[in-house]
Scaffold this motif. Structure first.
Motif, PDB file in Angstrom:
ATOM      1  N   THR A  44      90.346 120.974 -75.883  1.00 26.75           N
ATOM      2  CA  THR A  44      91.186 122.171 -75.950  1.00 26.75           C
ATOM      3  C   THR A  44      90.515 123.382 -75.308  1.00 26.75           C
ATOM      4  N   LEU A  45      89.257 123.267 -74.913  1.00 26.05           N
ATOM      5  CA  LEU A  45      88.541 124.398 -74.323  1.00 26.05           C
ATOM      6  C   LEU A  45      88.774 124.539 -72.822  1.00 26.05           C
ATOM      7  N   ILE A  56      84.406 123.373 -62.071  1.00 25.00           N
ATOM      8  CA  ILE A  56      83.097 122.953 -62.565  1.00 25.00           C
ATOM      9  C   ILE A  56      82.804 123.720 -63.845  1.00 25.00           C
ATOM     10  N   VAL A  57      82.497 122.976 -64.898  1.00 27.06           N
ATOM     11  CA  VAL A  57      82.175 123.560 -66.189  1.00 27.06           C
ATOM     12  C   VAL A  57      80.656 123.524 -66.338  1.00 27.06           C
ATOM     13  N   PHE A  58      80.041 124.703 -66.351  1.00 27.43           N
ATOM     14  CA  PHE A  58      78.605 124.831 -66.569  1.00 27.43           C
ATOM     15  C   PHE A  58      78.402 125.130 -68.047  1.00 27.43           C
ATOM     16  N   LEU A 123      75.265 120.333 -66.983  1.00 29.43           N
ATOM     17  CA  LEU A 123      74.478 120.731 -68.146  1.00 29.43           C
ATOM     18  C   LEU A 123      73.290 121.557 -67.694  1.00 29.43           C
ATOM     19  N   GLY A 124      73.181 122.762 -68.219  1.00 27.29           N
ATOM     20  CA  GLY A 124      72.013 123.608 -67.978  1.00 27.29           C
ATOM     21  C   GLY A 124      71.035 123.418 -69.119  1.00 27.29           C
ATOM     22  N   THR A 144      79.881 114.562 -73.214  1.00 24.40           N
ATOM     23  CA  THR A 144      78.713 115.354 -73.617  1.00 24.40           C
ATOM     24  C   THR A 144      79.133 116.788 -73.921  1.00 24.40           C
ATOM     25  N   PHE A 145      79.967 117.358 -73.055  1.00 22.44           N
ATOM     26  CA  PHE A 145      80.465 118.717 -73.286  1.00 22.44           C
ATOM     27  C   PHE A 145      81.210 118.790 -74.615  1.00 22.44           C
TER      28      PHE A 145
END
Length: 156
Positions: A44-45, A56-58, A123-124, A144-145
């Protein structure tokens, strides 16, 4: 004969934990696969990527150690966002090859080839350095997110 039985008994005692660990690993991977399948349907994010851009989701896990240290994610000289502990941001980019970098005590560069309409996850993390932390970017996945999502907040 007695020594042969002793060796067999010792060998079976040594191998039994190895088989148990192998079976636990299979069970854990099956559980992980089931969790990621169910988690994928509950994202949902993050909205779907635009049809003409890649998304791209960091994100960075929420941790106490290194929590005060943030780092900027850049493409060339353009700052895309700042990653602090427990934060994430979304970048919509043109399809093609991109190089993302972070600077700290050292420099890390992540090269990605992205396609329109697709969502990618990065993933940072922060490694140990001599003076300050060493920022790192690595490819990740939606599971993982989502496993960290209850502790993540959108970066401003």
């Amino acid at each position: 004969m007695r020594s042969m039985l002793s060796r067999t008994a010792v060998l079976s005692l040594l191998l039994a934990p190895a088989f148990a660990i192998a079976n636990e690993g299979d069970a854990a991977s099956a559980t992980s696969a089931a969790a990621s399948a169910s988690a994928a349907s509950t994202n949902t994010l993050i909205n779907a990527a635009p049809a003409d851009k890649a998304q791209i989701v960091f994100f960075r896990e929420s941790k106490f150690v290194g929590g005060a240290i943030g780092f900027k994610v850049r493409e060339g000289d353009t700052e895309l966002g700042k990653l602090r502990s427990g934060k994430y941001f979304v970048a919509n980019v043109e399809p093609g090859k991109h190089e993302y970098n972070v600077h700290g005590e050292t420099k890390d560069v992540l090269t990605m080839e992205v396609e329109a309409g697709e969502t990618y996850y990065v993933l940072g993390s922060l490694g140990m350095g001599i003076v300050a932390g060493r920022p790192n970017l690595s490819p990740s996945d939606e599971a993982t997110f989502l496993s960290m999502s209850d502790k993540l907040k959108l970066a401003k």
